[in-house]
Design a protein around this motif. Sequence first.
Motif, PDB file in Angstrom:
ATOM      1  N   ASP A   1       0.160  16.669  -8.851  1.00 34.28           N
ATOM      2  CA  ASP A   1      -0.969  17.276  -8.212  1.00 34.28           C
ATOM      3  C   ASP A   1      -0.594  17.855  -7.457  1.00 34.28           C
ATOM      4  OD1 ASP A   1       1.026  15.332  -6.177  1.00 34.28           O
ATOM      5  OD2 ASP A   1      -0.079  14.039  -6.097  1.00 34.28           O
ATOM      6  N   PRO A   2      -0.504  18.434  -6.540  1.00 36.01           N
ATOM      7  CA  PRO A   2       0.107  19.690  -5.392  1.00 36.01           C
ATOM      8  C   PRO A   2       1.244  19.123  -4.868  1.00 36.01           C
ATOM      9  CG  PRO A   2      -2.126  19.861  -5.663  1.00 36.01           C
ATOM     10  CD  PRO A   2      -2.221  18.541  -6.002  1.00 36.01           C
ATOM     11  N   ALA A   3       1.316  17.980  -4.344  1.00 38.19           N
ATOM     12  CA  ALA A   3       2.243  16.850  -3.671  1.00 38.19           C
ATOM     13  C   ALA A   3       3.343  17.488  -3.965  1.00 38.19           C
ATOM     14  CB  ALA A   3       1.965  16.572  -2.945  1.00 38.19           C
ATOM     15  N   GLY A   4       3.696  17.219  -5.794  1.00 37.64           N
ATOM     16  CA  GLY A   4       4.350  16.151  -6.690  1.00 37.64           C
ATOM     17  C   GLY A   4       4.358  15.041  -7.195  1.00 37.64           C
ATOM     18  N   ASN A   5       3.464  14.370  -6.970  1.00 38.69           N
ATOM     19  CA  ASN A   5       3.122  12.801  -7.287  1.00 38.69           C
ATOM     20  C   ASN A   5       2.632  13.158  -9.074  1.00 38.69           C
ATOM     21  OD1 ASN A   5       3.782  12.057  -4.357  1.00 38.69           O
ATOM     22  ND2 ASN A   5       2.371  13.093  -4.330  1.00 38.69           N
ATOM     23  N   TYR A   6       3.072  12.273  -9.630  1.00 38.72           N
ATOM     24  CA  TYR A   6       2.644  12.205 -10.818  1.00 38.72           C
ATOM     25  C   TYR A   6       1.609  10.702 -10.474  1.00 38.72           C
ATOM     26  CZ  TYR A   6       6.666  14.196 -12.675  1.00 38.72           C
ATOM     27  OH  TYR A   6       8.267  14.672 -12.500  1.00 38.72           O
ATOM     28  N   TRP A   7       0.207  10.562 -11.298  1.00 31.53           N
ATOM     29  CA  TRP A   7      -1.102  10.159 -11.718  1.00 31.53           C
ATOM     30  C   TRP A   7      -1.394   9.150 -12.920  1.00 31.53           C
ATOM     31  CZ3 TRP A   7      -3.722   8.917  -7.586  1.00 31.53           C
ATOM     32  CH2 TRP A   7      -3.553   8.794  -6.585  1.00 31.53           C
TER      33      TRP A   7
ATOM     34  N   ASN B   1       0.734  -1.496  -0.161  1.00 36.51           N
ATOM     35  CA  ASN B   1       0.311  -0.210  -0.309  1.00 36.51           C
ATOM     36  C   ASN B   1       1.049   1.446   0.136  1.00 36.51           C
ATOM     37  OD1 ASN B   1      -3.231  -1.037   0.405  1.00 36.51           O
ATOM     38  ND2 ASN B   1      -1.456  -2.399   2.140  1.00 36.51           N
ATOM     39  N   SER B   2       0.220   2.000  -0.490  1.00 40.47           N
ATOM     40  CA  SER B   2       0.627   3.532  -0.306  1.00 40.47           C
ATOM     41  C   SER B   2       0.370   4.375   0.747  1.00 40.47           C
ATOM     42  CB  SER B   2       1.021   4.201  -2.090  1.00 40.47           C
ATOM     43  OG  SER B   2       1.310   3.863  -2.884  1.00 40.47           O
ATOM     44  N   TYR B   3       1.774   4.832   1.671  1.00 40.33           N
ATOM     45  CA  TYR B   3       2.100   5.772   2.393  1.00 40.33           C
ATOM     46  C   TYR B   3       2.971   6.996   2.418  1.00 40.33           C
ATOM     47  CZ  TYR B   3       1.559   6.500   7.682  1.00 40.33           C
ATOM     48  OH  TYR B   3       1.231   7.337   8.642  1.00 40.33           O
ATOM     49  N   LEU B   4       2.573   8.375   1.600  1.00 35.38           N
ATOM     50  CA  LEU B   4       2.951   9.240   1.719  1.00 35.38           C
ATOM     51  C   LEU B   4       3.158  10.227   2.539  1.00 35.38           C
ATOM     52  CD1 LEU B   4       0.651  10.659  -1.714  1.00 35.38           C
ATOM     53  CD2 LEU B   4       2.462   8.987  -1.634  1.00 35.38           C
ATOM     54  N   PHE B   5       4.656  10.972   2.677  1.00 38.70           N
ATOM     55  CA  PHE B   5       5.142  11.984   3.478  1.00 38.70           C
ATOM     56  C   PHE B   5       4.780  13.074   2.954  1.00 38.70           C
ATOM     57  CE2 PHE B   5       6.211   8.050   5.187  1.00 38.70           C
ATOM     58  CZ  PHE B   5       5.675   7.939   6.413  1.00 38.70           C
ATOM     59  N   VAL B   6       4.265  13.855   3.325  1.00 36.85           N
ATOM     60  CA  VAL B   6       3.592  15.774   2.078  1.00 36.85           C
ATOM     61  C   VAL B   6       3.986  16.264   3.148  1.00 36.85           C
ATOM     62  CG1 VAL B   6       2.818  14.221   0.508  1.00 36.85           C
ATOM     63  CG2 VAL B   6       1.293  15.671   2.199  1.00 36.85           C
ATOM     64  N   ALA B   7       4.502  17.355   2.892  1.00 30.33           N
ATOM     65  CA  ALA B   7       4.774  19.242   3.795  1.00 30.33           C
ATOM     66  C   ALA B   7       2.915  19.709   3.708  1.00 30.33           C
ATOM     67  CB  ALA B   7       5.265  20.223   2.106  1.00 30.33           C
TER      68      ALA B   7
END
Length: 138
Positions: A120-126, A18-24
């Motif tokens: 997306d706003p956090a810099g992730n590609y979709w 599963n994905s777990y993102l740490f974002v500002a």
Amino acid sequence: MIKTVFNTYTPEGFSNVNSYLFVADPEALINFLQKAFYAEEINRSINETNGDIGNVILKIGNSCIMISQARGQFEGMRTAFYLYVEDVDTIYQNALAQGAEVVFEPADMPYEDRQGGIVDPAGNYWWISKRLVEKGYH
């Protein structure tokens, strides 16, 4: 032996990986995902010491991802997602309307997906995709 290692309980919407993102700015990403991809918030925990988001679980379609405040050794991390949807063009346009940036416009790809790419706003590609055939990749 390998099969038994992964034969364990997983909560609804989760799989073995599963994905777990740490974002500002987790709140901004959560809001974006709710509006762009109709994400549903399943759970939220707040760090009682500083009020930061400790963990938010979002469900997108039949999958869950987790998001947390970036800090310390877990500074902002970017990744890429492959999102399967029924209507690529509509979801792509919705993501742009919510502030996503264009990577590439929807098109039918040679590997038999219709696909458009955004950041997306956090810099992730979709990669927003629909399989055009009912068979796997080769």
